[in-house]
Design a protein around this motif. Structure first.
Motif: not given
Ligand code: SF4
Ligand code: SF4
Lengths: 399, 96
Positions: A279-294
């Motif tokens: 969920l955090a990754v979803d929100e960060l992606r929406e804010a334009g940060i290129d982050v994923g989860l392993i």
């Protein structure tokens, strides 16, 4: 594709269902929070005649594992489960089935270690079990708790594996939470886990000695054989997960990713908090940060190859630990650094500790970790010492 | 004892030993620093040394005397201590 039915089940009951469908012969377990519901449910199933197993009411976890070793040596399909202090008491015996190559299956409802007394979740108990040569994997939800327990039997009993296998489910987060999940048809599960035959069982007609004395002239050879065999289980684990995926439609692999396309930064988690991290990754992606989860699914044997592949395109890996290796930092973070050493010199790895003793990890805290890790990288680049931060821990000091 | 030269690839899975009772080939006699020596003349053949030997390596010979098997005898001296006639003495092992 599997039929099955959608049910609402507590994580503990999902595990008990998996053990019932695996048709375990012997269950030896001692109840301890937060694993208790698994033992209770299984003893109920045996008492009601829903599971044709011997339920051994042992007086401790040490005895539980000892009984499992004996039953497994006699060729039985066995099950036990524990948590926290119980795993610690079981600890001495945990090395025995792995060294004797007995396919015991266990579930750990992860719990913090005393003192102070805590029945709540963290991974301190898991970290104390790193070197026991059990195959170990993490479930994130109740469906996975069921699926991985089912797979644990196939993996442990495979003739090319024959190592005990442990499924980690986070105490309370999974053990006491009811979720909807697919319960497959019993025949399908039975087909997936056929009866097995160990090459050596306790049999008066074909006597063998197990757990022998190993003087210095042979002990190192036994450990080398064990280490090589343990390392060699990796392809088989994936093969069995693939077969499970084909039949049941849910796919597992040693390292699983979420929104890793084009990611330069990734969070790394194990267990139930992975879903919060998504969920955090979803929100960060929406804010334009290129982050994923392993998500590390397979903890032992450590999935070096898949991990290196997963971090290939990354600049920054942010590792969450739910335990402290006192005097060393976050245990998962140290292991990742060692796994990637000399492989990716340009990759920055920043570790955080959170969720100790059942303290919740919020979405906002995962977001904080990603932002804060970038600040820490700048500090590292300036040559400053960066210590492992425990998220949300209060400073105080004003008294 | 067999097995000294075995490599890790030669071991059975889980280090299972498939030859029953092969512990009997394990030599414990080389742990010994003293060996028991018996004076036959005063021995009353009571067999107490045989009963007390923790290694169970004492056996009765054809004449009824009790003899230690030095392949296994660890030189603990219990037989000498227990002998009611004190006919067993522990003698230091010399380099052969
Ligand atoms: S010295 Fe000990 S081991 Fe040897 S024969 Fe006497 S009692 Fe047995
Ligand atoms: S204990 Fe002494 S007296 Fe008795 S049989 Fe042995 S050596 Fe002889």
């Amino acid at each position: 594709m599997t039929k099955g039915k959608i049910v609402g089940l507590e994580g503990s009951f999902a595990v008990a269902e998996a053990v019932r469908m695996a048709n375990a012969d012997v269950i030896a377990a001692y109840p301890i929070t937060p694993q208790t519901h698994i033992v209770e449910r299984l003893s109920e199933m045996v008492a009601d005649g829903d599971l044709d197993a011997d339920f051994i009411c042992v007086e401790s976890e040490h005895s539980a594992m000892s009984a499992c070793v004996g039953a497994s040596a006699a060729g039985a399909r066995v099950f036990t489960c524990s948590a926290g202090q119980g795993l610690e008491l079981m600890h001495e015996v945990l090395y025995i089935p792995s060294s004797m190559r007995l396919p015991v299956v266990a579930v750990a409802a992860n719990r913090a270690l005393s003192a102070p007394l805590s029945v709540w979740c963290d991974h301190s108990d898991v970290m104390a079990l790193r070197d026991i040569s059990w195959i170990q994997m993490f479930a994130e939800n109740n469906q996975q708790a069921f699926d991985l327990t089912t797979c644990a039997y196939r993996i442990a009993e495979d003739k090319d594996v024959l190592f005990p296998t442990m499924v980690h489910i986070d105490g309370f987060y999974l053990s006491h939470v009811i979720e909807d999940m697919v319960l497959p048809e019993e025949e399908e599960v039975a087909g997936f886990i056929p009866d097995y035959e160990h090459p050596f069982v306790l049999d008066p007609d074909k006597p063998v000695s197990m757990g022998c004395y190993g003087p210095p002239f042979i002990y190192p050879e036994t450990k080398k054989a064990q280490d090589v065999a343990f390392d060699n289980t990796r392809p088989k684990i994936q093969e069995i997960w693939d077969e499970f995926g084909e039949i049941f439609g849910r796919h597992y692999s040693p390292v699983e990713s979420y929104k890793m396309d084009g990611a330069r930064i990734a969070l790394l988690t194990m267990g139930s908090c992975s879903e919060t991290a998504m969920l955090a990754v979803d929100e960060l992606r929406e804010a334009g940060i290129d982050v994923g989860l392993i998500r590390l699914r397979l903890w032992r044997p450590f999935p070096f190859k898949e991990l290196r592949e997963a971090v290939k395109q990354l600049d920054l890996l942010v590792v969450l630990d739910r335990a402290i290796s006192f005097g060393m930092g976050g245990p998962v973070c140290s292991e990742l650094k060692s796994a990637l050493y000399n492989k990716r010199e340009d990759l920055k790895i920043v570790g955080f500790i959170a969720g100790l003793g059942g303290r919740d990890i919020q979405i906002s805290e995962f977001k904080y970790m990603v932002t804060q890790a970038q600040e820490k990288v700048k500090a590292i680049e300036r040559g400053e010492e960066v210590e492992t931060e425990i998220i949300g821990v209060r400073e105080g000091g004003g008294r | 004892m067999g097995g000294e030269g075995l490599g890790w690839k030669d071991l059975e899975i889980g280090f299972v030993v498939t030859e029953p009772g092969n512990a009997s080939s394990y030599k414990t006699g080389d742990w010994r620093s003293e060996r028991p020596i018996r004076e036959n003349e005063r021995c009353i053949k009571c067999g107490l040394c045989y009963i007390y030997c923790p290694e169970a390596c004492i056996h009765e010979d054809e004449e009824g005397y009790f003899e230690a098997d030095l392949y296994y005898c660890k030189g603990c001296g219990i037989c000498a201590h227990e002998c009611p006639r004190s006919v067993i003495s522990m003698v230091e092992e010399k380099e052969e």
